[in-house]
Design a protein around this motif. Sequence first.
Motif, PDB file in Angstrom:
ATOM      1  N   THR A 129      27.614  -5.289  11.940  1.00 10.55           N
ATOM      2  CA  THR A 129      26.974  -6.394  10.931  1.00 10.55           C
ATOM      3  C   THR A 129      26.461  -5.672   9.693  1.00 10.55           C
ATOM      4  N   SER A 130      25.785  -4.708   9.899  1.00  7.02           N
ATOM      5  CA  SER A 130      24.980  -4.377   8.438  1.00  7.02           C
ATOM      6  C   SER A 130      26.085  -3.740   7.641  1.00  7.02           C
ATOM      7  N   ALA A 131      26.944  -2.939   8.217  1.00  6.34           N
ATOM      8  CA  ALA A 131      28.120  -2.353   7.556  1.00  6.34           C
ATOM      9  C   ALA A 131      28.982  -3.441   6.815  1.00  6.34           C
ATOM     10  N   ILE A 132      29.411  -4.429   7.559  1.00  8.48           N
ATOM     11  CA  ILE A 132      30.345  -5.571   7.245  1.00  8.48           C
ATOM     12  C   ILE A 132      29.511  -6.278   5.966  1.00  8.48           C
ATOM     13  N   MET A 133      28.246  -6.506   6.088  1.00  9.67           N
ATOM     14  CA  MET A 133      27.468  -6.983   4.922  1.00  9.67           C
ATOM     15  C   MET A 133      27.264  -6.093   3.566  1.00  9.67           C
ATOM     16  N   TYR A 134      27.268  -4.883   3.680  1.00 10.31           N
ATOM     17  CA  TYR A 134      27.575  -3.955   2.781  1.00 10.31           C
ATOM     18  C   TYR A 134      28.870  -3.888   2.091  1.00 10.31           C
ATOM     19  N   MET A 135      29.863  -3.995   2.853  1.00 11.38           N
ATOM     20  CA  MET A 135      31.264  -3.872   2.386  1.00 11.38           C
ATOM     21  C   MET A 135      31.579  -5.398   1.344  1.00 11.38           C
TER      22      MET A 135
END
Length: 239
Positions: free
Chosen positions: A56-62
Amino acid sequence: MSTTTTSNTFENDFHKNHIQINNFQRGLLTVGSAFMSIVDPYRADMIACLGETAGTSAIMYMMRKMESSEEGAEILRQKPRINSQTVDLDKLKKYPEGTLGRTYTRFLEDNNVTPDSRLPVQFIDDVNAAYVLQRYREAHDLFHAILGMPTNMLGEVTVKWIEAIQTKLPMCIGAAIFGPVRLKLKHRNLYKNYYLPWALETAHNSKFLLNTFFEKRWEQPLNELHKELNIKPLVLPNT
């Protein structure tokens, strides 16, 4: 295809494939998929599941990286897909050698892969976040093509290091760290001496690859795209 039609097509697929899960189920899937991904790195379904339940956090970063780029933001608005229904592969095969389109189709031919093999996102509740991960999955083969990396273990680990650093996705990080243990001795030496240093340099110095609207660049010469993205192709010593 119009912007509205393309966006609605993804949203329709999203609602068709979406599976609602609670936090307990998410935790269970995360642990199980992480274990299976380490045991069998060829389990694409488990790797995909891990990306959805733990990323989740990585997808938000992307998503933030894409929103901050004019080209990336356009991708988010249009939500284009990369598969045999949306990309005219036969047409791309006729493009001149050295163009992105011909490089991509040659990669598919040489490695016997198809753009239709990417699993749909299921466990992400937000449609825009789901699209970001779907876009990453469908662009993965294009990353291989523009980086000049085959689909063997050496090529996969190399690409995963670049993806891990650029996307911060947990399954990419795991594959980059644990993947090399499966390399044969000859490939292990090439990996340590050439592929890994090149991957780290490329990941840090090149532009965010997911911001590339590949569908608008099929006719672009690959060497021009490399310069634009600040990618220096890997050069191996003569053996």
